[in-house]
Structures are given as structure tokens and as C-alpha cells.
Scaffold this active site. Structure first.
Site, short mmCIF file in Angstrom:
data_model
loop_
_atom_site.label_atom_id
_atom_site.label_comp_id
_atom_site.label_asym_id
_atom_site.label_seq_id
_atom_site.Cartn_x
_atom_site.Cartn_y
_atom_site.Cartn_z
N THR A 1 0.72 -1.19 -0.11
CA THR A 1 0.22 0.12 0.05
C THR A 1 0.63 1.17 0.41
OG1 THR A 1 -0.02 0.07 2.46
CG2 THR A 1 -1.96 -0.64 1.15
N HIS B 1 8.28 3.31 9.27
CA HIS B 1 8.04 2.28 10.38
C HIS B 1 6.47 2.27 11.13
CE1 HIS B 1 9.35 -0.17 13.30
NE2 HIS B 1 8.69 0.08 14.65
C1 GRF Z 1 4.08 -0.84 7.24
O1 GRF Z 1 2.88 -0.84 8.09
C2 GRF Z 1 4.72 -0.39 6.85
O2 GRF Z 1 5.32 0.64 8.25
C3 GRF Z 1 5.71 -1.91 7.50
O3 GRF Z 1 5.42 -3.02 6.66
C4 GRF Z 1 3.86 -2.09 6.55
C5 GRF Z 1 3.80 -2.08 5.25
O4 GRF Z 1 2.68 -2.24 4.08
N1 GRF Z 1 7.02 -1.86 7.79
P1 GRF Z 1 2.59 -2.10 3.00
O5 GRF Z 1 3.33 -3.68 1.72
O6 GRF Z 1 3.27 -0.85 2.52
O7 GRF Z 1 1.31 -1.94 2.69
#
Ligand code: GRF
Length: 194
Positions: free
Chosen positions: A21, A114
Site C-alpha cells: 500500500t 515504521h
Molecule cells: C507498514 O505498516 C510499514 O510501516 C511496515 O510494513 C508495512 C508495509 O505495508 N514497515 P505495505 O506493504 O506498504 O502495505
């Protein structure tokens, strides 16, 4: 360091391991007239990452890297970053830790998102820990990547209020919505200061 002059845009790579996402929000930002990046490359350590499907659909070059040998994997990544003239790397749910030598050889910026208000709750299972500690707020952070995990200089943060009946899943959903808005803003911020 990235140097931007006039209306120049720089080449950016996004590293993913899953859903993507944040990749999608960076892509949408890259398509805005005012954006300072061209999203040229998506790198994944998993061939079945959903983000890979998104990248292919939007004709972004994708590279899947086999991490059974970390040294070889990083060599392949570095070669591709160089060949594609990448000057900014955005880690977006990339579940591998980049080695010290990788950080030394890639001279440009690497940033990460993060799902907590760093420096609090580094590492994994942030939402579970935040809820069990009965915090009033959590949030998300975009930061520069340094040798120490989740410890580089903070670029931007967004707070998210905890609700009475929050579960890790519900909180993760609200934080993710903010992450998707925060990442493009953070990119814009570092490149405006470049
Ligand atoms: C997010 O919550 C990010 O903070 C963490 O991994 C997740 C990735 O989500 N490091 P996406 O794949 O970008 O939807």
C-alpha cells in the site's frame, strides 16, 4: 546526497516484501506534476508479493531477489540500483535488513517507514506492544536508514490516537491509512531540502 536543480526529478526505487500500500501511495505521488521523483524500480525479496502485481500493472520495472544468500542478494540489488541510476531508495514493508556494507556502497538516501512513533517501539509487533502497554497514542514515522535498526534521523511523524476497544488489527488499519499519506510528504520534504 541527492541534488535537485530546477524541475529535475530523481530516480527512485521502492523495496517491498508484501502488500504494497505504501508502494501504491509513492507511485501515486510520483505521477503528480509537482512530484520530485520518477518511480523506476520495485525490488522484492518475494516473488508473490502483492505489490509486484501492482508494479507490473503500472509498467514499473520489477526485480525479485532471492535472499538465500544475503551477500549475493545485496550485490544484485546494488548492481540494479546503479544500472537504473537510482538516487533514492524507499523501504516500504521490506522485511530484510540491509547490511552495513550495503549502506556504505549505496551513497544516496535510503528511507523507511515504521508503524510507531520512533524512537518508541522499534522492531516488529509494534501495535501489540503499544496496546498491551495501554499507550494513549501511537502513529508512524518516516526516517533515514542507518546501521542501527529503526534508529536513523526522523523525517516526519504522524500521531494516531488509541481507542478504547482497539485491537492490533484495528490500530494497524488506522496507522496504515496515515502511513500512506505520510510517505509522499516525507519524500517531498527531503527533496525540497536537497
Ligand atoms: C507498514 O505498516 C510499514 O510501516 C511496515 O510494513 C508495512 C508495509 O505495508 N514497515 P505495505 O506493504 O506498504 O502495505
Amino acid at each position: 546526497m541527492v541534488k535537485l536543480t530546477g524541475s529535475n526529478k530523481i530516480y527512485c526505487a521502492v523495496f517491498i516484501s508484501g502488500r504494497g500500500t505504501n508502494l501504491k501511495s509513492i507511485y501515486n505521488y510520483s505521477k503528480k506534476r509537482y512530484s520530485k521523483i520518477i518511480l523506476k524500480l520495485v525490488i522484492s525479496n518475494r516473488s508473490n508479493a502483492t505489490g509486484i502485481i501492482f508494479a507490473k500493472k503500472h509498467k514499473i520495472k520489477t526485480i525479485v531477489v532471492n535472499y538465500s544468500n544475503k551477500l549475493e542478494a545485496e550485490k544484485k540489488i546494488l548492481k540494479n540500483l546503479k544500472n537504473n541510476k537510482i538516487e533514492l531508495v524507499c523501504l516500504a514493508g521490506f522485511m530484510k535488513i540491509l547490511s552495513k556494507s550495503f549502506l556504505k556502497y549505496f551513497k544516496h538516501n535510503i528511507i523507511n517507514i515504521h508503524p510507531s512513533l520512533l524512537p518508541r517501539y522499534k522492531g516488529l509487533k509494534t501495535h501489540e506492544r503499544v496496546i498491551s502497554n495501554k499507550e494513549k497514542f501511537s502513529g508512524c514515522t518516516v526516517h533515514f536508514v542507518s546501521e542501527k535498526l529503526d534508529s536513523g534521523k526522523i523525517i516526519l511523524q504522524k500521531k494516531v490516537k488509541l481507542l478504547k476497544l482497539d485491537t492490533p488489527k484495528k490500530l494497524a488499519k488506522r496507522v496504515l491509512k496515515e502511513e500512506n499519506k505520510l510517505y509522499p510528504k516525507a519524500i517531498d520534504k527531503i527533496l525540497s531540502n536537497a
